[in-house]
Scaffold this active site. Structure first.
Site: not given
Ligand code: OAD
Length: 273
Positions: A112, A114, A129, A220, A247
């Protein structure tokens, strides 16, 4: 939270593993910040990449083309990315992760941008990232930090640029604290888009910590974006237990199905209270 039948036994087993570990890596993705009001990338309804296709918006070259051809579209994307972040506060998951530092040697590796782990009090954070609050020159030299207030000012200045009639020059003026050129050359936020190298030295430090940990909490993340997504396998290969908190079903030794802000405080309490 809907508890799966085996949730309690999974929580107890995860708590045991966590308690035994002296070195812990917490690997986080967008889901850890979801309950702070920042949408994930791949959510079916309002994921950032669902609204703004990554093949167009997630690399600098294509983004620049959009900015020149339709400045309002680029402005809308920047606002969608940044507005929730400047408004967000750490949630109970970030705080539970920060609290682990009094129990073990903890390294947070986050995808993240943020900066909410730092805001919650985590001290060893490797943002592989990058960060929305850092700027770099295009040749990779660090340019320095940008405050949350300044980024909030950029978001406010972008509001009117979301109108269809906006000119490229107006967009450039609005984003100038984050993107532009000064005596050192052209600069941009230190964030990683597709096709970029991961942030350094964060990525090297992250791999070192992963190879040396006894327990990884993977929280997450969809595990779809490499090379960061290889870290859980790297931890497992080094002999660590991987606990997944999400989840959605994730590939982990122990899966705790649920929202991070509910599961993580419960896990920390079960391990140490
Ligand atoms: P994703 O949007 O791909 O995945 C988010 C994950 O969080 C999913 O597995 C959801 O099920 C989970 N999730 C949703 N709400 C949740 C909650 N309240 N508690 C726990 N888990 C929850 O996001 P990332 O895996 O972070 O990179 O994505 C990886 C990368 O893709 C990012 O860093 C970014 C993006 O493209 C770049 O831009 C290079």
């Amino acid at each position: 939270m809907t508890k799966r039948p085996d949730y309690t036994s999974a929580l107890n087993e995860a708590a045991q593993r966590l308690k035994q570990a002296r070195k812990i890596v917490v690997f986080t993705g967008a889901g850890v910040s979801a309950e702070s009001g920042i949408g994930t990338f791949r959510d079916d309804h309002d994921g950032l990449w669902t609204r703004f296709p990554p093949e167009r918006f997630a690399n600098w070259q294509s983004l620049l083309q959009i900015a020149m051809q339709t400045p309002s579209q680029a402005a809308e994307f920047f606002v969608a990315l940044m507005q929730p972040m400047v408004a967000a506060q750490p949630n109970a998951a970030h705080r539970a992760i920060a609290s682990l530092e009094s129990r073990a040697l903890v390294t947070v590796v986050t995808q993240n941008i943020d900066a909410l782990h730092e805001a919650a009090g985590s001290r060893a954070v490797h943002a592989v990232h990058g960060s929305l609050y850092e700027t770099v020159y295009l040749d990779g030299r660090e340019r320095g930090p940008v405050s949350r207030d300044v980024v909030a000012g950029v978001v406010a200045a972008l509001g009117p640029i979301c109108q269809e009639t906006a000119a490229f020059e107006e967009l450039l003026a609005a984003v100038e604290p984050l993107m532009g050129a000064d005596a050192g050359g052209p600069y941009r936020p230190k964030i990683v888009l597709f096709g970029d190298q991961l942030a350094e030295p964060e990525w090297t430090l992250a791999q070192d910590a992963v190879q040396d940990c006894e327990c990884m909490l993977s929280v997450g993340t969809s595990g779809t974006v490499y090379p960061a997504a290889m870290l859980p396998d790297m931890a497992r290969a080094a002999g660590a237990t991987v606990i997944g908190v999400d989840p959605q079903r994730v590939d982990a030794d122990i899966w705790l199905a649920g929202a991070a802000a509910t599961v993580l405080p419960a896990l920390v309490a079960a391990a140490y209270d």
